[in-house]
Design a protein around this motif. Structure first.
Motif, mmCIF file in Angstrom:
data_model
loop_
_atom_site.group_PDB
_atom_site.id
_atom_site.type_symbol
_atom_site.label_atom_id
_atom_site.label_comp_id
_atom_site.label_asym_id
_atom_site.label_seq_id
_atom_site.Cartn_x
_atom_site.Cartn_y
_atom_site.Cartn_z
ATOM 1 N N PHE A 14 6.112 -0.899 1.595
ATOM 2 C CA PHE A 14 6.536 -2.035 0.781
ATOM 3 C C PHE A 14 5.543 -2.187 -0.363
ATOM 4 O O PHE A 14 4.330 -2.153 -0.143
ATOM 5 C CB PHE A 14 6.537 -3.333 1.601
ATOM 6 C CG PHE A 14 7.457 -3.290 2.789
ATOM 7 C CD1 PHE A 14 8.791 -3.639 2.658
ATOM 8 C CD2 PHE A 14 6.983 -2.899 4.038
ATOM 9 C CE1 PHE A 14 9.634 -3.600 3.756
ATOM 10 C CE2 PHE A 14 7.827 -2.869 5.141
ATOM 11 C CZ PHE A 14 9.163 -3.211 4.995
ATOM 12 N N GLY A 15 6.055 -2.338 -1.567
ATOM 13 C CA GLY A 15 5.189 -2.529 -2.723
ATOM 14 C C GLY A 15 5.798 -3.508 -3.705
ATOM 15 O O GLY A 15 7.016 -3.561 -3.867
ATOM 16 N N GLN A 16 4.954 -4.250 -4.341
ATOM 17 C CA GLN A 16 5.408 -5.257 -5.296
ATOM 18 C C GLN A 16 5.847 -4.569 -6.583
ATOM 19 O O GLN A 16 5.217 -3.642 -7.055
ATOM 20 C CB GLN A 16 4.281 -6.235 -5.582
ATOM 21 C CG GLN A 16 4.724 -7.474 -6.304
ATOM 22 C CD GLN A 16 3.601 -8.517 -6.346
ATOM 23 O OE1 GLN A 16 2.448 -8.196 -6.172
ATOM 24 N NE2 GLN A 16 3.968 -9.749 -6.591
ATOM 25 N N ILE A 17 6.935 -5.057 -7.149
ATOM 26 C CA ILE A 17 7.423 -4.565 -8.430
ATOM 27 C C ILE A 17 6.952 -5.540 -9.506
ATOM 28 O O ILE A 17 7.194 -6.747 -9.400
ATOM 29 C CB ILE A 17 8.968 -4.472 -8.447
ATOM 30 C CG1 ILE A 17 9.440 -3.452 -7.415
ATOM 31 C CG2 ILE A 17 9.455 -4.102 -9.846
ATOM 32 C CD1 ILE A 17 10.941 -3.377 -7.267
ATOM 33 N N THR B 232 10.343 -6.579 -4.543
ATOM 34 C CA THR B 232 9.648 -5.687 -3.616
ATOM 35 C C THR B 232 10.408 -4.379 -3.508
ATOM 36 O O THR B 232 11.618 -4.376 -3.258
ATOM 37 C CB THR B 232 9.549 -6.329 -2.214
ATOM 38 O OG1 THR B 232 8.874 -7.579 -2.332
ATOM 39 C CG2 THR B 232 8.781 -5.433 -1.250
ATOM 40 N N ARG B 233 9.710 -3.271 -3.714
ATOM 41 C CA ARG B 233 10.332 -1.965 -3.487
ATOM 42 C C ARG B 233 10.083 -1.587 -2.037
ATOM 43 O O ARG B 233 9.050 -1.931 -1.462
ATOM 44 C CB ARG B 233 9.795 -0.908 -4.440
ATOM 45 C CG ARG B 233 8.376 -0.500 -4.230
ATOM 46 C CD ARG B 233 7.944 0.696 -5.101
ATOM 47 N NE ARG B 233 8.502 0.700 -6.415
ATOM 48 C CZ ARG B 233 7.866 0.331 -7.523
ATOM 49 N NH1 ARG B 233 6.609 -0.051 -7.461
ATOM 50 N NH2 ARG B 233 8.465 0.379 -8.683
ATOM 51 N N GLU C 165 2.406 7.287 1.059
ATOM 52 C CA GLU C 165 2.435 8.646 0.525
ATOM 53 C C GLU C 165 1.551 9.601 1.329
ATOM 54 O O GLU C 165 1.932 10.743 1.567
ATOM 55 C CB GLU C 165 2.027 8.650 -0.950
ATOM 56 C CG GLU C 165 3.113 8.130 -1.869
ATOM 57 C CD GLU C 165 4.373 8.991 -1.821
ATOM 58 O OE1 GLU C 165 4.280 10.244 -1.892
ATOM 59 O OE2 GLU C 165 5.458 8.402 -1.698
ATOM 60 N N ALA C 166 0.392 9.142 1.747
ATOM 61 C CA ALA C 166 -0.493 9.994 2.553
ATOM 62 C C ALA C 166 0.194 10.400 3.854
ATOM 63 O O ALA C 166 0.162 11.576 4.250
ATOM 64 C CB ALA C 166 -1.805 9.267 2.829
ATOM 65 N N ASP D 98 0.842 -1.195 0.000
ATOM 66 C CA ASP D 98 0.000 0.000 0.000
ATOM 67 C C ASP D 98 0.878 1.246 0.000
ATOM 68 O O ASP D 98 1.010 1.925 1.008
ATOM 69 C CB ASP D 98 -0.931 0.004 1.215
ATOM 70 C CG ASP D 98 -1.852 1.224 1.244
ATOM 71 O OD1 ASP D 98 -1.991 1.894 0.203
ATOM 72 O OD2 ASP D 98 -2.422 1.496 2.305
ATOM 73 N N LEU D 99 1.481 1.540 -1.145
ATOM 74 C CA LEU D 99 2.335 2.722 -1.208
ATOM 75 C C LEU D 99 1.526 4.017 -1.173
ATOM 76 O O LEU D 99 2.056 5.059 -0.807
ATOM 77 C CB LEU D 99 3.231 2.660 -2.447
ATOM 78 C CG LEU D 99 4.256 1.519 -2.424
ATOM 79 C CD1 LEU D 99 5.099 1.527 -3.690
ATOM 80 C CD2 LEU D 99 5.148 1.589 -1.196
#
Length: 104
Positions: free
Chosen positions: A95-98, A76-77, A53-54, A48-49
């Motif tokens: 953490f977000g999937q690339i 994973t970024r 950001e929020a 949940d990037l």
């Protein structure tokens, strides 16, 4: 066993309380407070990037101050930001999937 009392975790807990009252619109993160770093509040978002950001915007962290990394063989970024709020040191991690072909 920790030699600290709950009182010694007041700084990050108070920061969390203030954020939860002042910014009710923010998405709920996974959170952690530890006796190892008693002044730190860890907030993390998994897959949940947009949540990351929020929180980054509310905490006033400029995009250029966000650290970028990858893990899991580039699948994973990992975004990390640091801020101070109400006397607490806040570490924000996303953490977000690339997807294929998207690695930096």
């Amino acid at each position: 066993m920790s030699t600290l009392s709950l009182r010694e975790l007041n700084t990050p807990l108070l920061a969390l309380r203030l954020l939860s009252v002042e910014h009710t619109e923010l998405p709920a993160p996974s959170l952690s407070v530890s006796t190892i770093y008693p002044d730190r509040l860890d907030l993390s978002f998994h897959d949940d990037l947009s949540g990351f950001e929020a929180w980054r915007e509310v905490l006033g962290v400029e995009p250029c101050n966000v650290e970028y990394g990858e893990q899991g063989d580039g699948q994973t970024r990992v975004l990390t930001a640091h801020a101070d709020y109400a006397g607490a040191h806040i570490r924000l991690t996303g953490f977000g999937q690339i997807t294929t072909g998207e690695a930096a």
